[in-house]
Design a protein around this motif. Structure first.
Motif, PDB file in Angstrom:
ATOM      1  N   GLN A  72      -3.606 -39.433  -1.036  1.00 51.11           N
ATOM      2  CA  GLN A  72      -2.383 -39.234  -1.811  1.00 51.11           C
ATOM      3  C   GLN A  72      -2.327 -39.579  -3.359  1.00 51.11           C
ATOM      4  O   GLN A  72      -1.760 -39.245  -4.181  1.00 51.11           O
ATOM      5  CB  GLN A  72      -1.136 -39.710  -1.065  1.00 51.11           C
ATOM      6  CG  GLN A  72      -0.748 -38.847   0.176  1.00 51.11           C
ATOM      7  CD  GLN A  72      -0.451 -37.538  -0.378  1.00 51.11           C
ATOM      8  OE1 GLN A  72      -1.415 -36.511  -0.080  1.00 51.11           O
ATOM      9  NE2 GLN A  72       0.521 -37.032  -0.955  1.00 51.11           N
ATOM     10  N   GLU A  73      -2.812 -40.886  -3.417  1.00 52.88           N
ATOM     11  CA  GLU A  73      -2.843 -41.359  -4.844  1.00 52.88           C
ATOM     12  C   GLU A  73      -3.673 -40.701  -5.722  1.00 52.88           C
ATOM     13  O   GLU A  73      -3.205 -40.436  -6.772  1.00 52.88           O
ATOM     14  CB  GLU A  73      -3.345 -42.759  -4.615  1.00 52.88           C
ATOM     15  CG  GLU A  73      -3.362 -43.687  -6.071  1.00 52.88           C
ATOM     16  CD  GLU A  73      -1.973 -43.660  -6.480  1.00 52.88           C
ATOM     17  OE1 GLU A  73      -1.723 -44.089  -7.759  1.00 52.88           O
ATOM     18  OE2 GLU A  73      -0.992 -44.093  -5.583  1.00 52.88           O
ATOM     19  N   LYS A  74      -4.800 -39.957  -5.379  1.00 52.21           N
ATOM     20  CA  LYS A  74      -5.625 -39.183  -6.024  1.00 52.21           C
ATOM     21  C   LYS A  74      -5.025 -37.765  -6.255  1.00 52.21           C
ATOM     22  O   LYS A  74      -5.033 -37.244  -7.428  1.00 52.21           O
ATOM     23  CB  LYS A  74      -6.858 -38.774  -5.128  1.00 52.21           C
ATOM     24  CG  LYS A  74      -7.588 -39.937  -5.327  1.00 52.21           C
ATOM     25  CD  LYS A  74      -9.056 -39.623  -4.282  1.00 52.21           C
ATOM     26  CE  LYS A  74      -9.798 -40.773  -4.290  1.00 52.21           C
ATOM     27  NZ  LYS A  74     -11.103 -40.556  -3.469  1.00 52.21           N
ATOM     28  N   ARG A  75      -4.036 -37.264  -5.256  1.00 54.19           N
ATOM     29  CA  ARG A  75      -3.333 -35.985  -5.580  1.00 54.19           C
ATOM     30  C   ARG A  75      -2.297 -36.354  -6.624  1.00 54.19           C
ATOM     31  O   ARG A  75      -2.104 -35.339  -7.678  1.00 54.19           O
ATOM     32  CB  ARG A  75      -2.690 -35.641  -4.253  1.00 54.19           C
ATOM     33  CG  ARG A  75      -3.659 -34.986  -3.487  1.00 54.19           C
ATOM     34  CD  ARG A  75      -2.885 -34.543  -2.230  1.00 54.19           C
ATOM     35  NE  ARG A  75      -3.750 -33.640  -1.187  1.00 54.19           N
ATOM     36  CZ  ARG A  75      -3.871 -32.391  -1.177  1.00 54.19           C
ATOM     37  NH1 ARG A  75      -3.130 -31.699  -1.955  1.00 54.19           N
ATOM     38  NH2 ARG A  75      -4.550 -31.743  -0.140  1.00 54.19           N
ATOM     39  N   LYS A  76      -1.588 -37.545  -6.605  1.00 58.62           N
ATOM     40  CA  LYS A  76      -0.532 -37.664  -7.627  1.00 58.62           C
ATOM     41  C   LYS A  76      -1.237 -38.001  -9.168  1.00 58.62           C
ATOM     42  O   LYS A  76      -0.530 -37.357 -10.156  1.00 58.62           O
ATOM     43  CB  LYS A  76       0.044 -39.319  -7.193  1.00 58.62           C
ATOM     44  CG  LYS A  76       1.191 -39.527  -8.123  1.00 58.62           C
ATOM     45  CD  LYS A  76       1.998 -40.714  -7.558  1.00 58.62           C
ATOM     46  CE  LYS A  76       1.067 -41.988  -7.753  1.00 58.62           C
ATOM     47  NZ  LYS A  76       1.556 -43.190  -7.091  1.00 58.62           N
ATOM     48  N   LYS A  77      -2.344 -38.627  -9.255  1.00 53.87           N
ATOM     49  CA  LYS A  77      -2.849 -38.516 -10.448  1.00 53.87           C
ATOM     50  C   LYS A  77      -3.194 -37.296 -10.876  1.00 53.87           C
ATOM     51  O   LYS A  77      -3.152 -36.924 -12.066  1.00 53.87           O
ATOM     52  CB  LYS A  77      -4.088 -39.602 -10.163  1.00 53.87           C
ATOM     53  CG  LYS A  77      -3.922 -40.960 -10.282  1.00 53.87           C
ATOM     54  CD  LYS A  77      -5.021 -41.888 -10.061  1.00 53.87           C
ATOM     55  CE  LYS A  77      -4.790 -43.402 -10.017  1.00 53.87           C
ATOM     56  NZ  LYS A  77      -5.751 -44.181  -9.905  1.00 53.87           N
ATOM     57  N   GLY A  78      -3.870 -36.474  -9.993  1.00 54.24           N
ATOM     58  CA  GLY A  78      -4.142 -35.012 -10.769  1.00 54.24           C
ATOM     59  C   GLY A  78      -3.180 -34.095 -10.973  1.00 54.24           C
ATOM     60  O   GLY A  78      -2.934 -33.558 -12.059  1.00 54.24           O
ATOM     61  N   ALA A  79      -1.820 -34.429 -10.267  1.00 55.17           N
ATOM     62  CA  ALA A  79      -0.558 -33.645 -10.722  1.00 55.17           C
ATOM     63  C   ALA A  79      -0.222 -34.048 -12.074  1.00 55.17           C
ATOM     64  O   ALA A  79       0.164 -33.347 -12.613  1.00 55.17           O
ATOM     65  CB  ALA A  79       0.455 -33.459  -9.450  1.00 55.17           C
ATOM     66  N   ALA A  80      -0.145 -35.436 -12.113  1.00 51.92           N
ATOM     67  CA  ALA A  80       0.388 -36.060 -13.385  1.00 51.92           C
ATOM     68  C   ALA A  80      -0.589 -35.456 -14.674  1.00 51.92           C
ATOM     69  O   ALA A  80       0.153 -35.329 -15.621  1.00 51.92           O
ATOM     70  CB  ALA A  80       0.386 -37.470 -13.289  1.00 51.92           C
ATOM     71  N   LEU A  81      -1.663 -35.510 -14.540  1.00 48.40           N
ATOM     72  CA  LEU A  81      -2.498 -34.991 -15.436  1.00 48.40           C
ATOM     73  C   LEU A  81      -2.125 -33.691 -15.849  1.00 48.40           C
ATOM     74  O   LEU A  81      -2.313 -33.145 -16.714  1.00 48.40           O
ATOM     75  CB  LEU A  81      -4.133 -35.326 -15.153  1.00 48.40           C
ATOM     76  CG  LEU A  81      -5.062 -34.769 -16.040  1.00 48.40           C
ATOM     77  CD1 LEU A  81      -4.789 -35.502 -17.317  1.00 48.40           C
ATOM     78  CD2 LEU A  81      -6.386 -35.033 -15.667  1.00 48.40           C
ATOM     79  N   TYR A  82      -2.128 -32.612 -14.704  1.00 44.83           N
ATOM     80  CA  TYR A  82      -1.784 -31.522 -14.961  1.00 44.83           C
ATOM     81  C   TYR A  82      -0.579 -31.170 -15.855  1.00 44.83           C
ATOM     82  O   TYR A  82      -0.549 -30.380 -16.861  1.00 44.83           O
ATOM     83  CB  TYR A  82      -1.819 -30.471 -13.657  1.00 44.83           C
ATOM     84  CG  TYR A  82      -2.772 -29.934 -13.069  1.00 44.83           C
ATOM     85  CD1 TYR A  82      -3.740 -28.860 -13.937  1.00 44.83           C
ATOM     86  CD2 TYR A  82      -3.273 -30.161 -11.581  1.00 44.83           C
ATOM     87  CE1 TYR A  82      -4.601 -28.323 -13.346  1.00 44.83           C
ATOM     88  CE2 TYR A  82      -4.274 -29.537 -11.168  1.00 44.83           C
ATOM     89  CZ  TYR A  82      -4.951 -28.694 -12.040  1.00 44.83           C
ATOM     90  OH  TYR A  82      -5.879 -27.800 -11.331  1.00 44.83           O
ATOM     91  N   ARG A  83       0.490 -31.937 -15.439  1.00 45.38           N
ATOM     92  CA  ARG A  83       1.776 -31.873 -16.269  1.00 45.38           C
ATOM     93  C   ARG A  83       1.518 -32.373 -17.710  1.00 45.38           C
ATOM     94  O   ARG A  83       2.086 -31.588 -18.433  1.00 45.38           O
ATOM     95  CB  ARG A  83       2.605 -32.909 -15.379  1.00 45.38           C
ATOM     96  CG  ARG A  83       3.167 -32.448 -14.163  1.00 45.38           C
ATOM     97  CD  ARG A  83       4.455 -33.237 -13.739  1.00 45.38           C
ATOM     98  NE  ARG A  83       5.045 -32.883 -12.313  1.00 45.38           N
ATOM     99  CZ  ARG A  83       6.199 -33.460 -11.817  1.00 45.38           C
ATOM    100  NH1 ARG A  83       6.630 -34.040 -12.248  1.00 45.38           N
ATOM    101  NH2 ARG A  83       6.508 -33.047 -10.782  1.00 45.38           N
TER     102      ARG A  83
END
Length: 376
Positions: free
Chosen positions: A245-256
């Motif tokens: 989940q931490e990796k998904r969160k970082k990926g989503a933040a970068l996309y944003r």
């Protein structure tokens, strides 16, 4: 780790539903902060059907469902003998069920509502629960996209009368195939346990342990059992969940961040930006295209080695539901707009920062080209 866990089950010589499944049920409940054990089944669809049965939904009852969801949400209602009634989305910023449209579509036949926490973002549970309580409706949460995500103090799936989870291979927690039913109500869980296994009052493992072949059948149930092989995979996945989940969160933040430029805003809209990255399971990363060339854009991205998809075509526009349940174009206008323009980009724990940058650059370049052409 998953391979070793499966190997241990195979070596134990008990591979159907047994002690490992029970352990998975217990640990999953603990992850949600629940004291009552969950009920493991063999798919998310089975979980929904089981929950509807356990909550007493019968033939002729109406059940409100969002149009923007995977078709299993609506199909489970039909499997229970009930009638799905489609509810529009809130907006193109929040695809979840509109409480206002939900309220308009409640009739004397409405007995339940299935709320989908789309993409790993919580639906508007405060208003939905208020309307449901006033009209005495059962609330089932479809949490296929948001396992162990919390809304204030409660885990999604534990707010309504029952919560349903999926462990399909694409989900944040996977057992290859599988599902789970949770509830705070003991009687719901007891019915769910019986329903998943032909309404037998004793499981095969219980018969084995007691050295007794006697059992009774008190109703008609299904074979919706999970097995210990799948449960073993699920237990390992639970241990990996926080890291993933931490990796998904970082990926989503970068996309944003990458889609926040003015160049991006001319061709792409990112929904759910009013949700912080902390308040999502980030099962999906949806965007809205500001043109009508989605199919061409998807093909061009595919040519660049980027796989995209759509979540979801509005259910009320599928032929079966138009033919059998009088659904029609215009019933859910916001959902129809989402269905025409939504595009889901890759997001998973193994996605690298460079891959996310590449996807974003290609999407902006290709979608921007179509938008410019469309404006000419």
């Amino acid at each position: 780790m998953e391979i070793e866990a499966v190997k241990q089950v195979l070596q134990s010589k008990w591979i159907s539903m047994g002690p490992v499944t029970e352990k998975f049920e217990q640990e999953f409940s603990e992850k949600l902060g629940m004291k009552t054990p969950s009920v493991a089944v063999n798919s998310g669809t089975a979980a929904l059907h089981t929950a509807l049965h356990a909550l007493g939904i019968q033939k002729g009852d109406e059940v409100l469902v969002p149009s923007i969801t995977f078709v299993a949400t609506a199909a489970s209602v039909i499997m229970a003998g009930a009638v799905p009634v489609f509810v529009d989305s809130k907006s193109i910023d929040d695809f979840s069920m509109s409480p206002e449209d939900m309220k308009k579509k409640i009739t004397s036949k409405t007995k339940a509502v299935i709320v989908v926490h789309y993409g790993g973002f919580s639906a508007d549970m405060n208003n939905i629960m208020e309307y449901a309580k006033y009209h005495k409706l059962k609330v089932i949460e479809d949490v296929a996209h948001g396992p162990t995500l919390f809304n204030e103090e409660k885990a999604l799936g534990t707010i309504g009368d029952a919560g349903c989870f999926s462990f399909l291979s694409t989900k944040n927690i996977t057992s290859a195939e599988g599902g789970m039913v949770v509830s705070q109500h003991k009687e719901v869980l007891e019915k769910a346990k019986l329903f998943r296994s032909h309404y037998m009052n004793k499981t095969a493992f219980q018969k084995h342990e007691s050295v007794s072949a006697e059992y009774d059948i008190t109703n008609v149930g299904y074979n919706y059992r999970m097995n210990d092989i799948l449960a073993a995979i699920g237990l390992v996945q639970l241990k990996k969940y926080d890291e993933h989940q931490e990796k998904r969160k970082k990926g989503a933040a970068l996309y944003r961040e990458l889609f926040s430029s003015s160049k991006s805003n001319s061709c792409v809209k990112v929904p759910y930006t009013n949700f912080s990255v902390e308040k999502s399971a980030h099962h999906l990363f949806p965007i809205i295209l500001k043109n009508d060339n989605r199919s061409e854009i998807m093909q061009l991205l595919r040519d660049q080695g980027i796989q995209t998809t759509v979540h979801y075509p509005p259910c009320h526009l599928f032929t079966y539901y138009q033919k059998n349940f009088h659904a029609k174009v215009g019933d859910c206008p916001v959902a129809e707009q989402i269905g025409r323009t939504e595009l889901s980009l890759p997001i998973h724990p193994n996605l690298t920062e460079q891959q996310i940058k590449t996807v974003s650059e290609k999407v902006i370049k290709i979608a921007g080209g179509y938008t410019s052409a469309h404006r000419v």
